[in-house]
Structures are given as structure tokens and as C-alpha cells.
Write a protein that holds these residues in place. Structure first.
Motif, PDB file in Angstrom:
ATOM      1  N   ASP A 156       0.805  -1.226   0.000  1.00 55.71           N
ATOM      2  CA  ASP A 156       0.000   0.000   0.000  1.00 55.71           C
ATOM      3  C   ASP A 156       0.842   1.282   0.000  1.00 55.71           C
ATOM      4  O   ASP A 156       0.326   2.362   0.308  1.00 55.71           O
ATOM      5  N   GLN A 157       2.101   1.185  -0.393  1.00 55.85           N
ATOM      6  CA  GLN A 157       2.988   2.354  -0.362  1.00 55.85           C
ATOM      7  C   GLN A 157       3.372   2.863  -1.754  1.00 55.85           C
ATOM      8  O   GLN A 157       4.162   3.798  -1.879  1.00 55.85           O
ATOM      9  N   VAL A 159       2.360   4.047  -5.855  1.00 56.00           N
ATOM     10  CA  VAL A 159       1.415   4.473  -6.892  1.00 56.00           C
ATOM     11  C   VAL A 159       2.135   4.452  -8.236  1.00 56.00           C
ATOM     12  O   VAL A 159       3.342   4.660  -8.315  1.00 56.00           O
ATOM     13  N   ALA A 197      -1.082   0.948  -4.085  1.00 56.84           N
ATOM     14  CA  ALA A 197      -2.161   1.700  -3.451  1.00 56.84           C
ATOM     15  C   ALA A 197      -3.168   2.184  -4.495  1.00 56.84           C
ATOM     16  O   ALA A 197      -4.381   2.134  -4.268  1.00 56.84           O
ATOM     17  N   ALA A 210       4.504  11.438  -4.622  1.00 53.25           N
ATOM     18  CA  ALA A 210       5.637  11.067  -3.770  1.00 53.25           C
ATOM     19  C   ALA A 210       6.327  12.320  -3.240  1.00 53.25           C
ATOM     20  O   ALA A 210       6.678  12.399  -2.059  1.00 53.25           O
ATOM     21  N   GLU A 214       2.333  12.118  -0.169  1.00 52.18           N
ATOM     22  CA  GLU A 214       1.080  11.360  -0.124  1.00 52.18           C
ATOM     23  C   GLU A 214       1.363   9.857  -0.081  1.00 52.18           C
ATOM     24  O   GLU A 214       0.664   9.105   0.598  1.00 52.18           O
ATOM     25  N   TYR A 215       2.346   9.437  -0.841  1.00 50.48           N
ATOM     26  CA  TYR A 215       2.837   8.057  -0.831  1.00 50.48           C
ATOM     27  C   TYR A 215       4.355   8.133  -0.922  1.00 50.48           C
ATOM     28  O   TYR A 215       4.894   9.016  -1.589  1.00 50.48           O
TER      29      TYR A 215
END
Length: 336
Positions: A156-157, A159, A197, A210, A214-215
Motif C-alpha cells: 500500500d505504499q 502508486v 495503493a 511522492a 502522499e505516498y
């Protein structure tokens, strides 16, 4: 000559000039901040031609062009993935043309046909944007390879771009299938999907996300990553050791344009050294050798890290790849 007569003459001259000027409708997937300087440079060199841009992401522009096959609305495509242009070329939608500077273009960075149906501008390639601050907070190690991204610690880290919307997303998927082979490529993406994610509808957005924290990890491309890092974003650029997927921004004339002479002027400019000097402000590998300058944020052997990329294969399998990708992974796609 009376003032009225002079005014009439001037008016006629201006009307004649306006009548002679051509307006080209240009479809593009260029980054929005690139369009203005490119447009201004072309129109300064060609004051008799005005450009009207229609800008969308790669997937949307490609779909739009295909939907308009029997009634083209565009005159020229300036700045679209070569993979997409090859799809159009295979359907007979592009006008073959050899720009004046064609002999100076690297052969691997142009269509194989002679005269070519599309000509490359610059290379953009896959890059991982890694937020060092957010990663430190979460105890995440910096990945060094594509395979690293399948480790459970990254769940989940991550995108990345959606390949149907984004040329960057498609070059990732195409490269993984060409690098690893069909079965191992899909197996890899299955494992990556577990850690994903979200799939977003822009090639640059994952790096922006990033950079904003956000991620911690965004799969994006080197131009946007380098630009954000230069502006102070707390990101490192990671170039996975297996190699970098890539594509070319390229130019093509749409078959059936009623402004062929003006379209050829744009094709000439797009492949010229002055245009390459504009592209060089954004990209490290250009279709014309000898123009690019080293970028301190990119590896010295950057070009050698680009994987072998078969544009013809990618174009011919594009629909099947996207259909299979969507069947497997659409559940995590960003809402449109």
C-alpha cells in the motif's frame, strides 16, 4: 494617396496576410508546461502558421485519434508516444514524410518505413520517485530494483500510472513483459499489484504524489522526477537495476490534412536542431545526437540502462495487453 485610400490598402494587405496564414490543429500529450515554449518557438520561425493545441494524456489522445480515423480532426501530432503513433501507422492513418533534418536523427528513434510515418523527438523513461522523509518515518528501505517493489514491506505504499491512460504506465507494462517474458511479466505485475495503493491517470502524478508525501513511492519518469528534486522535493530518483522501460515522444502528420504544406513545416521544425535544443531542457536522450547535455541527477550511463524496446511489438499487442491488464488490476484504478 489619401488617408482613406491608404487605410483601405493596409486593410487589404492585412486581410491577404490573414488569408494566407494557416492554422494547424495539433494533438499532443506533451506535459502542459512544455507546450507554450514549443509553440512560441515554432510560430516565431514560421509566422505564417498558427498552432492550436489539443492536449490530453497519451491514452486519451490515442483513443481520440482512433475514433476520428474516418473523419480526422487533427492535422499533426506533436509529442505522442511512438508506440501510439505506430498503432496509427499500422492503420494507415499517418502521412509519410521525411523532414529536412532526417539524416541527423538516430535511426532507432524513427519509424522504420521510408519515408517515415513518425519521427522521434526525445526519450522518456521509467524512474522511481522515492520520498526519503516519508520512507524514514515508515522504516522503508530504498528499492534498488523492480523486484524489490514486490517485497511485503511496501504494501500500500506505491502508486503508478494507469497504462490505458498514460504512456508512462504503458511503457512500464510493455517493458516488464519484454524484459521478463509473458508469464514472468504478468506474475511480476500480480505481485506488484498486492503492494499497489492506486493506479492514477497521469504519468507525472505518481512522482508529484511522492514529492508531496502522499505516498513514499511513485513510479513515474525521469523528467518530472528531476524537475521536482531540483525544486527541493525530498525525493531520490531510483533507476532499477534490471533496466528502464522507455518510449519516444514523436511527431507525425495525420493523413488527409487539408494543411499539408503547413504540417510539413511543423514536421521539419520538430526534427530540427532548434527544436532539439528545446527538448534538451527536459530530456537527457534526444533523437538527434550531440545536442543533449549531461544531467547531474541522472546516471552517466543513463542511455545504456534503457531496455531493448520493440515499438512494433508493443503497438501490435497494445490492445490485448491493456485488456488483460484491466481484467487483473482495474480494481485499484483511480476514479476518473
Amino acid at each position: 494617396m489619401t488617408l482613406n485610400t491608404l487605410a483601405a490598402a493596409v486593410g487589404l494587405a492585412l486581410a491577404a496576410t490573414a488569408a494566407q496564414a494557416a492554422t494547424l490543429t495539433v494533438y499532443t500529450a506533451l506535459e502542459a508546461d512544455q507546450i507554450k515554449p514549443y509553440k512560441e518557438a515554432f510560430e516565431k520561425a514560421n509566422p505564417d502558421v498558427e498552432l492550436r493545441f489539443v492536449r490530453e494524456s497519451t491514452g486519451i489522445i490515442t483513443a481520440k485519434l482512433l475514433s476520428e480515423k474516418n473523419n480526422p480532426k487533427a492535422d499533426v501530432v506533436w509529442g505522442l508516444a511512438a508506440t501510439s503513433l505506430q498503432v496509427l501507422a499500422d492503420q494507415g492513418m499517418l502521412q509519410p514524410y521525411a523532414p529536412k533534418s532526417l539524416a541527423s536523427i538516430t535511426p532507432a528513434f524513427r519509424d522504420r518505413a521510408n519515408p517515415p510515418r513518425w519521427v522521434g523527438m526525445d526519450v522518456w523513461a521509467a524512474t522511481i520517485c522515492f520520498n526519503t522523509v516519508e520512507a524514514a518515518k515508515k522504516g522503508l528501505p530504498k528499492p534498488q530494483s523492480w523486484m524489490d517493489l514486490t517485497r511485503p514491506v511496501y504494501k500500500d505504499q506505491i502508486v503508478m500510472p494507469h497504462p490505458a491512460s498514460s504512456g508512462t504506465g504503458f511503457l512500464d507494462v510493455s517493458a516488464w513483459l519484454q524484459m521478463f517474458g509473458d508469464k514472468k511479466g504478468w506474475d511480476y505485475m500480480d505481485k506488484l499489484h498486492v503492494n499497489m495503493a492506486q493506479y492514477v491517470h497521469s504519468g507525472s502524478k505518481p512522482c508529484k504524489m511522492a514529492a508531496a508525501g502522499e505516498y513514499p513511492i511513485g513510479i513515474s519518469f525521469e523528467y518530472r522526477g528531476a524537475q521536482l528534486k531540483e525544486k527541493g522535493a525530498p525525493i531520490d530518483l531510483v533507476f532499477p537495476k534490471e533496466g528502464l522501460g522507455w518510449d519516444l515522444e514523436a511527431t507525425a502528420i495525420v493523413k488527409g490534412t487539408k494543411q499539408l504544406a503547413a504540417a510539413q513545416k511543423l514536421a521539419d521544425f520538430a526534427a530540427s536542431r532548434p527544436a532539439m535544443e528545446l527538448y534538451e531542457k527536459n530530456y537527457a536522450v534526444l533523437a538527434m545526437p550531440g545536442v543533449a547535455k549531461p544531467n547531474p541527477l541522472l546516471p552517466a550511463n543513463y542511455e545504456k540502462q534503457l531496455v531493448k524496446n520493440d515499438f512494433t511489438w508493443a503497438a501490435r499487442h497494445r490492445d490485448a495487453i491493456l485488456k488483460e491488464w484491466s481484467r487483473r488490476y482495474e480494481s485499484k484504478a483511480e476514479a476518473k
